[in-house]
Motif scaffolding. Structure first.
Motif, short mmCIF file in Angstrom:
data_model
loop_
_atom_site.label_atom_id
_atom_site.label_comp_id
_atom_site.label_asym_id
_atom_site.label_seq_id
_atom_site.Cartn_x
_atom_site.Cartn_y
_atom_site.Cartn_z
N ARG A 175 0.84 -1.18 0.00
CA ARG A 175 0.00 0.00 0.00
C ARG A 175 0.88 1.24 0.00
O ARG A 175 1.42 1.63 1.03
N GLY A 176 1.02 1.85 -1.15
CA GLY A 176 1.81 3.05 -1.24
C GLY A 176 3.31 2.81 -1.27
O GLY A 176 4.07 3.75 -1.34
N GLN A 177 3.74 1.54 -1.20
CA GLN A 177 5.18 1.25 -1.22
C GLN A 177 5.69 1.34 -2.64
O GLN A 177 4.95 1.10 -3.60
N PRO A 178 6.96 1.68 -2.81
CA PRO A 178 7.51 1.76 -4.15
C PRO A 178 7.44 0.42 -4.87
O PRO A 178 7.58 -0.63 -4.26
N THR A 179 7.21 0.46 -6.18
CA THR A 179 7.24 -0.73 -7.00
C THR A 179 8.71 -1.07 -7.26
O THR A 179 9.61 -0.35 -6.85
N ALA A 180 8.95 -2.15 -7.98
CA ALA A 180 10.32 -2.55 -8.28
C ALA A 180 11.06 -1.45 -9.05
O ALA A 180 12.27 -1.30 -8.93
N ALA A 181 10.33 -0.66 -9.83
CA ALA A 181 10.96 0.41 -10.61
C ALA A 181 11.18 1.67 -9.79
O ALA A 181 11.63 2.68 -10.29
N GLY A 182 10.82 1.63 -8.51
CA GLY A 182 11.02 2.79 -7.64
C GLY A 182 9.86 3.77 -7.65
O GLY A 182 9.91 4.79 -7.00
N GLN A 183 8.82 3.46 -8.42
CA GLN A 183 7.65 4.35 -8.49
C GLN A 183 6.62 3.90 -7.45
O GLN A 183 6.32 2.72 -7.34
N PRO A 184 6.06 4.84 -6.68
CA PRO A 184 5.02 4.45 -5.75
C PRO A 184 3.71 4.25 -6.50
O PRO A 184 3.57 4.68 -7.64
N THR A 185 2.78 3.58 -5.85
CA THR A 185 1.45 3.57 -6.44
C THR A 185 0.98 5.01 -6.47
O THR A 185 1.34 5.81 -5.61
N ARG A 186 0.22 5.40 -7.45
CA ARG A 186 -0.11 6.81 -7.67
C ARG A 186 -1.04 7.40 -6.63
O ARG A 186 -0.97 8.57 -6.33
N ARG A 187 -1.94 6.63 -6.08
CA ARG A 187 -2.95 7.19 -5.20
C ARG A 187 -2.40 7.92 -3.99
O ARG A 187 -2.80 9.04 -3.73
N PRO A 188 -1.49 7.34 -3.23
CA PRO A 188 -0.98 8.09 -2.06
C PRO A 188 -0.26 9.37 -2.46
O PRO A 188 -0.44 10.41 -1.82
N MET A 189 0.53 9.35 -3.51
CA MET A 189 1.27 10.55 -3.92
C MET A 189 0.31 11.62 -4.42
O MET A 189 0.49 12.81 -4.12
N THR A 190 -0.71 11.23 -5.17
CA THR A 190 -1.71 12.19 -5.65
C THR A 190 -2.41 12.84 -4.46
O THR A 190 -2.60 14.06 -4.43
N ALA A 191 -2.78 12.05 -3.48
CA ALA A 191 -3.45 12.59 -2.29
C ALA A 191 -2.54 13.57 -1.55
O ALA A 191 -3.00 14.63 -1.11
N ILE A 192 -1.28 13.24 -1.43
CA ILE A 192 -0.33 14.11 -0.74
C ILE A 192 -0.19 15.44 -1.47
O ILE A 192 -0.23 16.52 -0.86
N VAL A 193 -0.04 15.40 -2.79
CA VAL A 193 0.15 16.62 -3.57
C VAL A 193 -1.10 17.49 -3.54
O VAL A 193 -1.02 18.70 -3.32
#
Length: 176
Positions: free
Chosen positions: A1-19
Motif C-alpha cells: 500500500r503506497g510502497q515503491p514498486t520494483a521500478a522505484g515508483q510508488p502507487t499513484r494514489r498516495p502521492m496524488t493525495a499528498i500533492v
C-alpha cells in the motif's frame, strides 16, 4: 500500500493525495491569513491586524510538534490525516468567526488551521518515504511545488468566493 514498486515508483494514489492536500492546505492558509488580517484589523484596529496570521503560524508550530509525536506512535498516515481533519475544522470555525464578526472564533479557527498547515509541511516526508532514494528529491519537490501553486492560486479566488458569499447573504470575508 503506497510502497515503491520494483521500478522505484510508488502507487499513484498516495502521492496524488499528498500533492492535492498540500496544494489545498496552502491555498487555505494563504487566503485565511489575508482575510483574517482584514477581519481582525477591522474589529480590533490596525495594530492588531496581524493577530490572525500569528495564530495560524502558532498553530503550525504546535501542530508540527504534536503531529511529529503522533507519527512516532501511530504512523505518518494517521498523523497527517488527523492534521488535515483539524485544519478542516479550523477552516469552518474561522469562517464562522468571519461571518459573525467573532474574532475569538476566528483566532481559534486559525490556530486549528495552522495544524492542518503543519500536516501539509510534514507531508513532504511522507512523499519521500513513498519513493526510492534516487527519486526522493523529486517527490519532495512535487509537494513543495503543489504548495506553491496553492499559495498563489488560493488568493486568486478571493474575488469569486467573496462574491459568492455575498449572494448567499454572508459577509464577503466568509467566502474565502
Amino acid at each position: 500500500r503506497g510502497q515503491p514498486t520494483a521500478a522505484g515508483q510508488p502507487t499513484r494514489r498516495p502521492m496524488t493525495a499528498i500533492v492535492v492536500a498540500a496544494a489545498l492546505m496552502n491555498a487555505a492558509m494563504a487566503v485565511a491569513s489575508g482575510v483574517g488580517t482584514i477581519v481582525a484589523a477591522d474589529r480590533l484596529g490596525l495594530a492588531w491586524g496581524g493577530v490572525a496570521a500569528t495564530a495560524g503560524i502558532t498553530g503550525t508550530g504546535i501542530g508540527a510538534l504534536a503531529l511529529t509525536r503522533l507519527t512516532v506512535r501511530r504512523g505518518r498516515g494517521r498523523a497527517l490525516a488527523l492534521g488535515y481533519l483539524v485544519g478542516a475544522v479550523g477552516a469552518v470555525v474561522a469562517t464562522g468567526g468571519a461571518v459573525t464578526d467573532d474574532v475569538a472564533a476566528l483566532l481559534v479557527g486559525m490556530l486549528l488551521l495552522g495544524a492542518g498547515n503543519a500536516a501539509a509541511q510534514l507531508s513532504r516526508y511522507a512523499a519521500a518515504e513513498l519513493h526510492t532514494e534516487d527519486r526522493r528529491g523529486r517527490a519532495i519537490g512535487a509537494v513543495v511545488w503543489a504548495g506553491a501553486v496553492g499559495a498563489v492560486g488560493g488568493p486568486l479566488l478571493l474575488g469569486v468566493t467573496g462574491a459568492l458569499a455575498g449572494r448567499l447573504g454572508w459577509v464577503p470575508a466568509a467566502g474565502p
